[in-house]
Design a protein around this motif. Structure first.
Motif, short mmCIF file in Angstrom:
data_model
loop_
_atom_site.label_atom_id
_atom_site.label_comp_id
_atom_site.label_asym_id
_atom_site.label_seq_id
_atom_site.Cartn_x
_atom_site.Cartn_y
_atom_site.Cartn_z
N HIS A 243 1.40 -40.67 9.06
CA HIS A 243 0.66 -40.79 10.31
C HIS A 243 0.66 -39.53 11.18
N ALA A 244 1.62 -38.63 11.03
CA ALA A 244 1.81 -37.59 12.03
C ALA A 244 0.90 -36.39 11.85
N ASP A 245 0.43 -36.13 10.62
CA ASP A 245 -0.36 -34.93 10.34
C ASP A 245 0.43 -33.69 10.78
N ALA A 246 1.69 -33.64 10.37
CA ALA A 246 2.58 -32.55 10.79
C ALA A 246 2.67 -31.49 9.70
N GLU A 247 3.23 -30.35 10.09
CA GLU A 247 3.48 -29.26 9.15
C GLU A 247 4.96 -28.93 9.03
N ARG A 248 5.72 -29.26 10.07
CA ARG A 248 7.13 -28.89 10.08
C ARG A 248 7.95 -30.06 10.62
N ILE A 249 9.08 -30.31 9.99
CA ILE A 249 9.98 -31.40 10.39
C ILE A 249 11.39 -30.84 10.49
N GLU A 250 12.09 -31.22 11.53
CA GLU A 250 13.49 -30.83 11.68
C GLU A 250 14.36 -32.07 11.64
N VAL A 251 15.35 -32.05 10.77
CA VAL A 251 16.30 -33.15 10.64
C VAL A 251 17.67 -32.62 11.02
N THR A 265 12.52 -34.68 14.16
CA THR A 265 11.49 -34.17 15.06
C THR A 265 10.38 -33.52 14.24
N ASP A 266 9.14 -33.87 14.55
CA ASP A 266 8.00 -33.27 13.85
C ASP A 266 7.08 -32.60 14.86
N ASP A 267 6.14 -31.79 14.36
CA ASP A 267 5.18 -31.10 15.23
C ASP A 267 3.78 -31.68 15.06
N GLY A 268 3.69 -32.96 14.79
CA GLY A 268 2.41 -33.61 14.54
C GLY A 268 1.70 -34.06 15.79
N ARG A 269 0.95 -35.14 15.64
CA ARG A 269 0.09 -35.61 16.73
C ARG A 269 0.85 -36.35 17.82
N GLY A 270 2.04 -36.82 17.54
CA GLY A 270 2.82 -37.52 18.55
C GLY A 270 2.43 -38.98 18.66
N ILE A 271 3.16 -39.68 19.52
CA ILE A 271 2.94 -41.10 19.73
C ILE A 271 1.80 -41.29 20.72
N LYS A 272 0.78 -42.02 20.30
CA LYS A 272 -0.37 -42.26 21.17
C LYS A 272 -0.38 -43.67 21.74
N ILE A 296 12.58 -43.48 20.44
CA ILE A 296 11.41 -42.85 19.83
C ILE A 296 10.51 -42.39 20.97
N ALA A 297 10.32 -41.09 21.08
CA ALA A 297 9.59 -40.54 22.21
C ALA A 297 8.89 -39.26 21.78
N PRO A 298 7.92 -38.80 22.60
CA PRO A 298 7.29 -37.51 22.31
C PRO A 298 8.31 -36.39 22.30
N GLY A 303 4.48 -33.45 18.98
CA GLY A 303 4.92 -34.36 17.94
C GLY A 303 5.79 -35.47 18.47
N THR A 304 6.67 -35.98 17.60
CA THR A 304 7.49 -37.14 17.91
C THR A 304 8.94 -36.86 17.54
N GLU A 305 9.85 -37.44 18.32
CA GLU A 305 11.27 -37.32 18.03
C GLU A 305 11.87 -38.71 17.90
N VAL A 306 12.52 -38.95 16.78
CA VAL A 306 13.27 -40.19 16.54
C VAL A 306 14.75 -39.84 16.62
N ARG A 307 15.46 -40.52 17.52
CA ARG A 307 16.87 -40.19 17.75
C ARG A 307 17.71 -41.47 17.64
N LEU A 308 18.65 -41.45 16.71
CA LEU A 308 19.55 -42.58 16.50
C LEU A 308 20.97 -42.13 16.84
N THR A 309 21.59 -42.82 17.78
CA THR A 309 22.96 -42.50 18.20
C THR A 309 23.87 -43.65 17.78
N ALA A 310 24.73 -43.37 16.81
CA ALA A 310 25.59 -44.40 16.24
C ALA A 310 27.03 -44.15 16.64
N PRO A 311 27.72 -45.16 17.12
CA PRO A 311 29.14 -44.99 17.46
C PRO A 311 29.96 -44.71 16.20
N VAL A 312 30.97 -43.88 16.35
CA VAL A 312 31.82 -43.53 15.22
C VAL A 312 32.85 -44.63 15.01
#
Length: 318
Positions: A243-251, A265-272, A296-298, A303-312
């Motif tokens: 869905h994102a039509d991105a070229e670069r992704i950072e994990v 994080t991607d550099d695509g179209r973002g959440i619309k 999940i936010a722009p 693009g879009t950033e998905v962030r998961l914070t898990a307790p250790v």
């Protein structure tokens, strides 16, 4: 004070004030009514209605808050509660509503855990069957084709070699499906190696640029936590490819105070749109299994950033 007596008291104040004004104010009503008297009566009625509406809105405000939360509450975003303000029936209603949300969230988390564990067991079974049955059968076919190609004449040998390449490509695809269904590298080598393998395979098949940023001081995690982090990364990459039509992704995978944070994080179209499909809601259900937070936010740039914070949770000693 109960809701009945609160509403009754508010109306009594308004009507009592109006009666006192009629008793002690120099106001009379003629027959027929003259214009000035009609204006005074209509104005008094308007004042009574406005005062009654304002007092009722104040008295029923807790019920409005309960109604709004009922229409917007999402069990996949736990912790939404109302402050227990007021007294009597209203406070009891808010306490009961909050307790109901606690019970529903616990039941949703329990049922989601059973479903997801059943899904993982089924994934493991299918992956095992693909590896043992289909994979071995296709390997045997490859060997048979090789023997036949070695003994065949030139025209037939070319066709057999072509069939051998097709079979080899199909076998590679079966192995890739097995890794997606149940990443054996996650069980054998850990989360970092599994994410490295996942992103490398993703970049190879999509042609997108994937940048990895993994901390070196990551703590040992429970297998359930590692599996959730892996599945969220897997679903996020799939969504970017579709869905994102991105070229670069950072994990990135970082160790913060008492938590491990995974960000894609991607550099695509973002959440619309605010609508969340089955994939995102599945990620939220997985996050609930380990008490993690999913945002999940722009992205800051595009693009879009998905962030998961898990307790250790330290890995249990076997």
């Amino acid at each position: 004070m109960s809701l009945f007596w609160r509403i009754f008291g508010l109306n009594a104040v308004v009507l009592g004030t109006a009666t006192a004004l009629l008793l002690w104010a120099p106001v009379t009503v003629s027959v027929p009514v003259v214009l000035t008297e009609a204006v005074i009566l209509v104005g008094g009625l308007a004042v009574m209605l406005v005062a009654n509406a304002a007092l009722l809105r104040w008295g029923l405000a807790p019920l409005d808050r309960v109604t709004k939360l009922m229409t917007t509450v999402d069990l996949l975003r736990p912790g939404q509660r109302l402050p227990e303000q007021g007294g009597g029936e209203v406070a009891e209603l808010i306490r009961t509503f909050n307790a109901m949300l606690d019970r529903l969230e616990n039941e949703r988390a329990t049922s989601s855990a059973r479903v997801l564990l059943a899904q993982e067991a089924e994934r493991r079974r299918i992956a095992q069957e693909l590896h043992d049955e289909v994979g071995q059968s296709m390997t045997a076919i490859l060997l048979a084709l090789k023997r036949a190609a070695d003994e065949a004449d030139a025209p037939l040998r070319d066709e057999l070699l072509q069939a051998q390449e097709i079979t080899r490509g199909s076998l590679d695809e079966v192995r890739r499906l097995v890794r997606r269904l149940r990443p054996g590298v996650l069980d054998d080598l850990g989360l970092v190696a599994a994410l490295t393998s996942l992103t490398t395979d993703f970049a190879t098949h999509t042609g997108l640029q994937v940048v990895r940023r993994f901390d070196t001081d990551l703590p040992a995690l429970e297998p359930e936590t590692e599996l959730v982090l892996y599945r969220v990364a897997q679903e996020s990459l799939t969504n970017v490819a579709r869905h994102a039509d991105a070229e670069r992704i950072e994990v990135s995978l970082r160790h913060t105070d008492g938590a491990v944070e995974l960000a894609i994080t991607d550099d695509g179209r973002g959440i619309k749109a605010a609508h969340e499909g089955a994939g995102i809601r599945g990620m939220r259900e997985r996050a609930l299994l380990i008490g993690a937070g999913l945002d999940i936010a722009p992205a800051p740039a595009a693009g879009t950033e998905v962030r998961l914070t898990a307790p250790v949770v330290p890995r249990k000693q076997s």
